[in-house]
Design an enzyme around this catalytic site. Sequence first.
Site, PDB file in Angstrom:
ATOM      1  N   GLU A  79       0.838  -1.192   0.000  1.00  0.00           N
ATOM      2  CA  GLU A  79       0.000   0.000   0.000  1.00  0.00           C
ATOM      3  C   GLU A  79       0.879   1.250   0.000  1.00  0.00           C
ATOM      4  O   GLU A  79       0.421   2.340   0.278  1.00  0.00           O
ATOM      5  CB  GLU A  79      -0.979   0.005   1.163  1.00  0.00           C
ATOM      6  CG  GLU A  79      -0.349  -0.073   2.522  1.00  0.00           C
ATOM      7  CD  GLU A  79      -1.389   0.059   3.625  1.00  0.00           C
ATOM      8  OE1 GLU A  79      -2.092   1.077   3.645  1.00  0.00           O
ATOM      9  OE2 GLU A  79      -1.477  -0.853   4.458  1.00  0.00           O
ATOM     10  N   CYS A 111      -3.661  -3.103   4.316  1.00  0.00           N
ATOM     11  CA  CYS A 111      -2.808  -4.180   4.850  1.00  0.00           C
ATOM     12  C   CYS A 111      -3.322  -5.572   4.500  1.00  0.00           C
ATOM     13  O   CYS A 111      -2.708  -6.567   4.879  1.00  0.00           O
ATOM     14  CB  CYS A 111      -2.691  -4.050   6.370  1.00  0.00           C
ATOM     15  SG  CYS A 111      -2.134  -2.433   6.881  1.00  0.00           S
ATOM     16  N   HIS A 233      -3.391  -9.281  12.484  1.00  0.00           N
ATOM     17  CA  HIS A 233      -2.718  -8.133  11.856  1.00  0.00           C
ATOM     18  C   HIS A 233      -2.254  -7.207  12.978  1.00  0.00           C
ATOM     19  O   HIS A 233      -3.013  -6.921  13.914  1.00  0.00           O
ATOM     20  CB  HIS A 233      -3.666  -7.389  10.909  1.00  0.00           C
ATOM     21  CG  HIS A 233      -3.124  -6.050  10.495  1.00  0.00           C
ATOM     22  ND1 HIS A 233      -1.917  -5.930   9.850  1.00  0.00           N
ATOM     23  CD2 HIS A 233      -3.584  -4.776  10.689  1.00  0.00           C
ATOM     24  CE1 HIS A 233      -1.660  -4.647   9.645  1.00  0.00           C
ATOM     25  NE2 HIS A 233      -2.655  -3.927  10.141  1.00  0.00           N
TER      26      HIS A 233
HETATM   27  N1  CAA Z   1       1.238   4.123  30.659  1.00  0.00           N
HETATM   28  C1  CAA Z   1       0.555   3.060  30.177  1.00  0.00           C
HETATM   29  N2  CAA Z   1      -0.389   3.177  29.197  1.00  0.00           N
HETATM   30  C2  CAA Z   1      -0.656   4.400  28.714  1.00  0.00           C
HETATM   31  C3  CAA Z   1       0.024   5.549  29.170  1.00  0.00           C
HETATM   32  C4  CAA Z   1       1.005   5.379  30.204  1.00  0.00           C
HETATM   33  N3  CAA Z   1       1.683   6.412  30.686  1.00  0.00           N
HETATM   34  N4  CAA Z   1      -0.448   6.601  28.485  1.00  0.00           N
HETATM   35  C5  CAA Z   1      -1.394   6.141  27.627  1.00  0.00           C
HETATM   36  N5  CAA Z   1      -1.515   4.818  27.774  1.00  0.00           N
HETATM   37  C6  CAA Z   1      -2.420   3.908  27.042  1.00  0.00           C
HETATM   38  C7  CAA Z   1      -3.849   4.409  26.942  1.00  0.00           C
HETATM   39  O1  CAA Z   1      -4.580   4.103  28.112  1.00  0.00           O
HETATM   40  C8  CAA Z   1      -4.351   3.621  25.749  1.00  0.00           C
HETATM   41  O2  CAA Z   1      -4.672   2.321  26.121  1.00  0.00           O
HETATM   42  P1  CAA Z   1      -6.037   1.643  25.637  1.00  0.00           P
HETATM   43  O3  CAA Z   1      -6.002   1.666  24.126  1.00  0.00           O
HETATM   44  O4  CAA Z   1      -5.966   0.262  26.176  1.00  0.00           O
HETATM   45  O5  CAA Z   1      -7.133   2.468  26.170  1.00  0.00           O
HETATM   46  C9  CAA Z   1      -3.105   3.523  24.858  1.00  0.00           C
HETATM   47  O6  CAA Z   1      -1.985   3.852  25.683  1.00  0.00           O
HETATM   48  C10 CAA Z   1      -3.123   4.456  23.674  1.00  0.00           C
HETATM   49  O7  CAA Z   1      -3.323   5.746  24.166  1.00  0.00           O
HETATM   50  P2  CAA Z   1      -4.146   6.788  23.334  1.00  0.00           P
HETATM   51  O8  CAA Z   1      -5.443   6.163  22.917  1.00  0.00           O
HETATM   52  O9  CAA Z   1      -4.193   8.068  24.061  1.00  0.00           O
HETATM   53  O10 CAA Z   1      -3.129   6.885  22.099  1.00  0.00           O
HETATM   54  P3  CAA Z   1      -3.105   7.758  20.849  1.00  0.00           P
HETATM   55  O11 CAA Z   1      -4.078   8.846  20.802  1.00  0.00           O
HETATM   56  O12 CAA Z   1      -1.674   8.123  20.792  1.00  0.00           O
HETATM   57  O13 CAA Z   1      -3.476   6.757  19.670  1.00  0.00           O
HETATM   58  C11 CAA Z   1      -3.344   5.016  18.094  1.00  0.00           C
HETATM   59  C12 CAA Z   1      -3.039   5.454  19.538  1.00  0.00           C
HETATM   60  C13 CAA Z   1      -4.814   5.218  17.795  1.00  0.00           C
HETATM   61  C14 CAA Z   1      -2.969   3.559  17.945  1.00  0.00           C
HETATM   62  C15 CAA Z   1      -2.477   5.909  17.148  1.00  0.00           C
HETATM   63  O14 CAA Z   1      -1.129   5.596  17.310  1.00  0.00           O
HETATM   64  C16 CAA Z   1      -2.840   5.718  15.671  1.00  0.00           C
HETATM   65  O15 CAA Z   1      -3.722   6.399  15.141  1.00  0.00           O
HETATM   66  N6  CAA Z   1      -2.136   4.780  14.958  1.00  0.00           N
HETATM   67  C17 CAA Z   1      -2.406   4.510  13.547  1.00  0.00           C
HETATM   68  C18 CAA Z   1      -3.722   3.804  13.322  1.00  0.00           C
HETATM   69  C19 CAA Z   1      -3.714   2.350  13.740  1.00  0.00           C
HETATM   70  O16 CAA Z   1      -2.689   1.731  13.924  1.00  0.00           O
HETATM   71  N7  CAA Z   1      -4.934   1.778  13.841  1.00  0.00           N
HETATM   72  C20 CAA Z   1      -5.086   0.378  14.190  1.00  0.00           C
HETATM   73  C21 CAA Z   1      -6.320  -0.249  13.549  1.00  0.00           C
HETATM   74  S1  CAA Z   1      -6.304   0.050  11.788  1.00  0.00           S
HETATM   75  C22 CAA Z   1      -5.252  -1.138  11.140  1.00  0.00           C
HETATM   76  O17 CAA Z   1      -4.941  -2.111  11.772  1.00  0.00           O
HETATM   77  C23 CAA Z   1      -4.694  -0.937   9.736  1.00  0.00           C
HETATM   78  C24 CAA Z   1      -3.299  -0.400   9.828  1.00  0.00           C
HETATM   79  O18 CAA Z   1      -2.335  -1.181   9.807  1.00  0.00           O
HETATM   80  C25 CAA Z   1      -3.149   1.036   9.972  1.00  0.00           C
END
Ligand code: CAA
Length: 386
Positions: A79, A111, A233
């Site tokens: 992709e 993916c 995945h």
């Molecule tokens: N200690 C421990 N844990 C902590 C923490 C700390 N100090 N601070 C935050 N966390 C935890 C949060 O509680 C949260 O846990 P849960 O998900 O269990 O609730 C986790 O860390 C993530 O925190 P946030 O939700 O605040 O994180 P974020 O806003 O940074 O977003 C994400 C995380 C959505 C994965 C982001 O990195 C993202 O958008 N990534 C790209 C999209 C993605 O990977 N999507 C996955 C599904 S789509 C797919 O699979 C296709 C693909 O390959 C893209």
Amino acid sequence: MQIGIESLSFYIPHLFIDLKAIAEKKNAPAKVFYRGIGQEKMAVAPPDEDIISMGANAAWQACQTVDTAKIDTLFFATESGVDQSKAAGVYVHRLLQLSPNCRTVELKQACYSGTAALQMATGWIRQHPDSKVLIVMSDIARYGLSSAGEPTQGAGSVAMVISAEAKILYLEPFFGLYCEDVMDFWRPNYLDYALVDGKYSISVYIKALQSCWNQYKQQSGYSFSDFARFCYHLPFSKMAEKAHHELAKLENLALPVAELDKKIEKGLLYNRIIGNIYTASLYMGLISMLENSDEELSDKRLAFFSYGSGCVAEFFSGMVMKNFQSNLPIARHRDLLKNRIELNYQQYAEYYNFSLPVDGSTLSLDRISRGKFRLKGIRNHMRLYE
Ligand code: CAA
């Protein structure tokens, strides 16, 4: 006839950034990523590595033990394609000096497309049992610098040869499919990084898993306990934990978390230190599972969940062959993982911001990559490999 994976290998760039450097940049503790999303490091591609050179390096290794004269189909799943017309696989075909009698195409659906390649390959082999199909999955995952997606980048390739002489895993005929037009993650042609609605993407992933599982279960008659391990995945390794726990919930299983996690944890080890490699992520997880579990997995059933945003998803299964570990280049893989160089944030950002000229001018690239094949430059809009 056991149709499935005859050989399997991965390639990653030798450069990486520790996510603590990205956390520092955001004034956050490293555990936000280490624990929060279950990721520690991510591979970074230098300017002289792209999806084609990485794919060729993985494919070269996967072909070492295979009669390549029998390869009559090459699927290149990606992709992060570099050309709207020419298939990336055609370059790999030349670099590996495959037979000219070879159907070569590029496949895309986020993916998921590597799994589409795998299913099409098994159909082809069923009709032509003497043939072999080379599948290359290769991506450089890019989100905006400083965006929420930044810690879920990565780079790497997995290649596999599918034939009627499966030596690692053969595929079972059951499947569960899901398709829905959603905007959880996408990359318009004019952008070189993905746009994503992160939280929404996680919920669509789970919804797709539930739907795929229901169809798969109905078709196969198997239940949760029929699987020795589950490979998901892996956009980040905590996604597999979320998915696996949801699946157990769907089945009304009140198993202790440690017992549930035992079924997935060996599959997360490599991705945790490589990052998301999009099409190849699920199969990097498979390699991690196979190389880090002992021969106890022989003759056992593995579950697979493939998810491509947008979205298309599939649940399927396979049986692990006896002596599978002797057919994996484990020493080569361990070398790739061990002999890596850490970048600081500035070095990573410089590589992130590098781009090839788009005006037809010539650029020769210094050798940074350690791969057998690399991108040596560009001339008249044509990428040059050596
Ligand atoms: N200690 C421990 N844990 C902590 C923490 C700390 N100090 N601070 C935050 N966390 C935890 C949060 O509680 C949260 O846990 P849960 O998900 O269990 O609730 C986790 O860390 C993530 O925190 P946030 O939700 O605040 O994180 P974020 O806003 O940074 O977003 C994400 C995380 C959505 C994965 C982001 O990195 C993202 O958008 N990534 C790209 C999209 C993605 O990977 N999507 C996955 C599904 S789509 C797919 O699979 C296709 C693909 O390959 C893209």
